[in-house]
Design a protein around this motif. Structure first.
Motif, PDB file in Angstrom:
ATOM      1  N   UNK A 561       9.118  83.796  25.807  1.00 49.69           N
ATOM      2  CA  UNK A 561       9.664  84.813  26.719  1.00 49.69           C
ATOM      3  C   UNK A 561      10.974  84.373  27.359  1.00 49.69           C
ATOM      4  N   UNK A 562      11.679  83.440  26.741  1.00 54.54           N
ATOM      5  CA  UNK A 562      12.898  82.907  27.337  1.00 54.54           C
ATOM      6  C   UNK A 562      13.961  83.995  27.417  1.00 54.54           C
ATOM      7  N   UNK A 563      14.568  84.143  28.577  1.00 55.86           N
ATOM      8  CA  UNK A 563      15.596  85.159  28.760  1.00 55.86           C
ATOM      9  C   UNK A 563      16.552  84.739  29.860  1.00 55.86           C
ATOM     10  N   UNK A 612      10.370  89.561  27.218  1.00 51.39           N
ATOM     11  CA  UNK A 612      10.903  89.625  28.572  1.00 51.39           C
ATOM     12  C   UNK A 612      12.424  89.730  28.511  1.00 51.39           C
ATOM     13  N   UNK A 613      13.002  90.574  29.374  1.00 52.22           N
ATOM     14  CA  UNK A 613      14.456  90.684  29.470  1.00 52.22           C
ATOM     15  C   UNK A 613      14.853  90.677  30.945  1.00 52.22           C
ATOM     16  N   UNK A 614      16.055  90.179  31.206  1.00 55.03           N
ATOM     17  CA  UNK A 614      16.578  90.247  32.559  1.00 55.03           C
ATOM     18  C   UNK A 614      17.023  91.654  32.882  1.00 55.03           C
ATOM     19  N   UNK A 626      13.262  90.903  36.494  1.00 52.38           N
ATOM     20  CA  UNK A 626      12.978  90.837  35.069  1.00 52.38           C
ATOM     21  C   UNK A 626      12.046  91.966  34.672  1.00 52.38           C
ATOM     22  N   UNK A 627      12.025  92.242  33.365  1.00 49.89           N
ATOM     23  CA  UNK A 627      11.143  93.263  32.808  1.00 49.89           C
ATOM     24  C   UNK A 627      10.338  92.628  31.685  1.00 49.89           C
ATOM     25  N   UNK A 663      15.929  95.105  24.571  1.00 54.91           N
ATOM     26  CA  UNK A 663      17.126  94.513  25.162  1.00 54.91           C
ATOM     27  C   UNK A 663      17.551  95.298  26.396  1.00 54.91           C
ATOM     28  N   UNK A 664      18.242  94.613  27.301  1.00 55.29           N
ATOM     29  CA  UNK A 664      18.799  95.285  28.480  1.00 55.29           C
ATOM     30  C   UNK A 664      20.213  94.760  28.718  1.00 55.29           C
TER      31      UNK A 664
END
Length: 713
Positions: A561-563, A612-614, A626-627, A663-664
């Motif tokens: 989940x690295x972001x 996971x995305x910021x 984060x989401x 993606x965000x």
């Protein structure tokens, strides 16, 4: 008369008389009216020339703490005793001078007052409570409480106190009671707390007496007078402040190395006297009630104590407040996060870490999303010193910047409404706190805090990603392994795809890292599939990516989940968040252009998730969020709260399993909210899911032709 006693007789006459509704009467034979302060006295000067000089000279670099102070070197256990208050006592009447309850006050007529009018113009017969004189020990603090389930609106009760030293009684002075200065009622702390007045520091006196008038003439059930002896330091020594925020280190997981906290190189780094230095006995607090929230703003309070205290007496004042809050009010700890004395010295209040968003008990309904610093003294009757205002500016600049909040912001969402980042207690409650003279200086505090923050905003700068000002997706061609930029238009559609000249042959993860090195252009981070190490590709204004630079020597292979999340830690540098396999979520604080990472620490418990995305500043609280995409497709946002971590998991939507990209890149549709980009797994078609700040709207077409890419970020 002893010097200390004569001083506190004067303090009780002057410092606590503000806002007294009326003289609550004495017998006709010896009628005494309360002194109501109509004009402000001059700003009190510190006791003694040395104290005065240190209060002025200490403002320069550390918020009033350059010099040493005599502080406690070991815990001090206060003693708290309670006296039931059940009505008008004969001993209380004798102390007034031997009159009867039918003796009127000057200008009043017996028997003509009723209801709330009794509070505005009272006679002796209107008194609900008049206690016998009670002996006190040490530098005493007093307060009045009653049973938990008894609700008394503050406009329906007036409580006053007077003290006796060497046979001389002071005038009656009001004991402030605010029904909105408390823990939130739905919290564990709130459910066990007792209503009551503010603690009042009366100092070294012989006796204290309390009287009260209620609108209905009834004594609140369980009403008690609390008498606090703060105890004496056995080994007091001159020391510098123990907490230097310029070198403060924080670990959210005590088993892990601490991570350095830094607001910004351009932000004031105040020095703070620790709880140990005022003699806090940690056995008195309820450790199980400690919890963290977020910091969206800060409140200015005052303690309503007398104003002429000396430097050496401040630790005793703090212990008195601490004991009253925990032992008499039933709170888990002292209510305020910080306190500041008239000499400009800042003191640590509630336990939990000065750099973390510790939830206090200071502003009912707003405790979860704000901190508070209380000025020791009554600033309805005295003007705050320049040293105190400077300390407020420094502390608020530093604390707010840790959590990504601009001191100058006049629109911060705090729990349930928009407020300035710096506000007074009276802005959200029916109270005079923090006193008319300190309240009038809040614009000055904002100005000072803004200057100390300088250009620092606590947020990652809005970067132009590799030369473009519109949101960009970085993707790798599955055949050539070259990185491409998928550029958007202002209308939220795919504008063009351009090559970067960088080949990501060994990468198994690509992240759009924001302006990692803070040079004004966005950057890319990759993870090596062979070694697990991270590499930084700096963006150029020409739309290219520079040669990679190693960011880590350690492997990130086992970090899921690295972001990239932006500046979660509030130190001015973007950070990464990820979850080691089978372990809790951690933040990996970036060091910007210096390269590498500071020590990681836990920011949330283990999450079962597929991605996971910021989200950037999703909820507009100044700290990035984060989401998470759960394995069942549910989308959950986690609000960032600076060094304290990620909190408040909130369901904000659901994503079909038919989408593989998650993606965000930013605000693609230009409506002020962060959006999502997803890709249909089977066709490679791209879609935009417009963010609303609370969820996501119906999908909109973004573009086609994305099947050629195997990685994106």
């Amino acid at each position: 008369m002893r010097e200390t006693k004569s001083r506190f007789v004067l303090l009780c006459q002057q410092g606590l008389a503000c806002a007294v509704v009326t003289a609550l009467v004495a017998p006709a034979a010896n009628l005494v009216s309360l002194d109501i302060v109509d004009t402000p006295p001059a700003t009190p000067s510190p006791a003694g020339s040395s104290a005065g000089s240190s209060a002025g000279s200490a403002v320069g670099s550390s918020g009033g703490t350059d010099s040493t102070s005599v502080v406690s070197t070991s815990p001090v256990r206060p003693t708290v005793s309670s006296v039931p208050l059940g009505g008008v006592t004969k001993a209380g009447l004798r102390a007034l001078g031997g009159g009867s309850t039918s003796d009127p006050a000057p200008g009043t007529t017996p028997g003509t007052t009723s209801g709330t009018a009794r509070l505005a113009s009272a006679t002796v017969e209107d008194l609900t409570v008049l206690s016998a004189p009670e002996p006190v020990d040490g530098l005493a603090t007093v307060g009045v409480t009653w049973d938990h389930d008894v609700r008394v609106p503050e406009q329906d009760i007036s409580i006053a106190v007077r003290t006796r030293s060497d046979g001389v009684w002071s005038t009656w002075t009001k004991v402030p009671y605010h029904d909105d200065e408390a823990p939130d009622p739905d919290s564990k702390e709130g459910r066990g707390s007792e209503p009551g007045t503010d603690p009042v520091y009366v100092g070294s006196v012989d006796d204290v007496q309390v009287r009260a008038v209620t609108a209905d003439g009834r004594v609140p059930r369980g009403m008690q007078l609390a008498l606090v002896d703060p105890g004496a330091e056995k080994a007091a020594e001159p020391e510098h402040p123990a907490i230097d925020t310029g070198s403060l280190r924080l670990s959210a997981d005590e088993t892990e190395p601490a991570a350095a906290l830094s607001a910004s190189g351009a932000t004031a780094k105040p020095q703070i006297y620790s709880r140990a230095q005022w003699g806090a006995d940690e056995r008195m607090r309820d450790a199980g009630s400690l919890h963290y929230g977020e910091v969206h703003g800060g409140f200015v309070h005052h303690t309503v104590n007398a104003n002429g205290y000396t430097r050496k007496q401040v630790p005793a004042i703090l212990r008195g407040i601490y004991a009253y809050h925990t032992q008499s009010r039933g709170w888990s700890d002292i209510g305020y996060n910080f306190l500041v004395d008239r000499f400009g010295r800042i003191w640590e209040g509630r336990y939990g870490g000065v750099g973390r968003p510790v939830v206090g008990a200071h502003t009912l309904g707003y405790n979860d999303d704000a901190f508070a610093m209380s000025a020791i003294g009554n600033y309805d009757t005295a003007r705050p010193s320049a040293a105190m205002l400077d300390a407020y500016g420094r502390l608020f600049a530093w604390k707010l910047s840790l959590h990504g909040v601009r001191a100058s912001s006049m629109r911060q969402w705090i729990t349930k409404r928009y407020l300035p980042a710096i506000e007074g207690h009276r802005d959200v409650g029916q109270t005079a706190c923090p006193g008319k003279y300190l309240y009038a200086k809040i614009p000055t505090i904002r100005t000072l805090a803004t200057r100390y923050q300088r250009a620092f905003t606590g947020r990652a700068r809005a970067a132009t990603v590799a030369g473009t000002t519109n949101p960009v997706i970085v993707a790798r061609d599955r055949t050539t392994r070259q990185a491409y930029l998928i550029r958007s238009s202002r209308a939220g559609r795919l504008a063009r795809i351009t090559a970067t000249g960088a080949y990501l042959r060994k990468a198994d993860l690509v992240l759009g890292a924001g302006d990692w090195d803070q040079d004004g252009t966005g950057d890319v981070i990759t993870r090596s599939g062979a070694t697990g190490r991270l590499y930084l590709y700096r963006g150029t204004k020409a739309g290219r990516l520079s040669a990679p630079v190693a960011l880590s020597t350690a492997s990130f292979h086992r970090v899921r989940l690295l972001t990239a999340v932006g500046d979660l830690t509030g130190d001015g540098h973007p950070d990464l968040v990820g979850q080691p396999i089978g372990k809790a979520m951690r933040v990996y604080p970036g060091r910007g252009a210096a390269g590498g990472f500071r020590a990681s620490y836990v920011v949330h418990s283990y999450l079962r998730a597929a991605g996971q995305v910021g989200l950037g500043l999703w909820n507009s609280d100044g700290s990035p969020d984060t989401l998470v995409r759960r394995r069942d497709g549910v989308l959950v946002s986690y609000a960032g709260n600076g060094p304290g971590g990620l909190v408040s998991g909130t369901r904000v939507g659901e994503l079909s399993s038919g989408y593989d990209w998650f993606l965000s890149p930013g605000d693609l549709v230009a409506d002020g909210h962060r959006d999502l980009v997803v890709r249909t797994r089977s066709t490679g078609r791209l879609w935009v899911l417009p963010g609303t700040g609370k969820g996501f709207g119906a999908r909109q077409a973004f573009g086609t032709g994305a099947l050629r890419f195997d990685l994106a970020g």
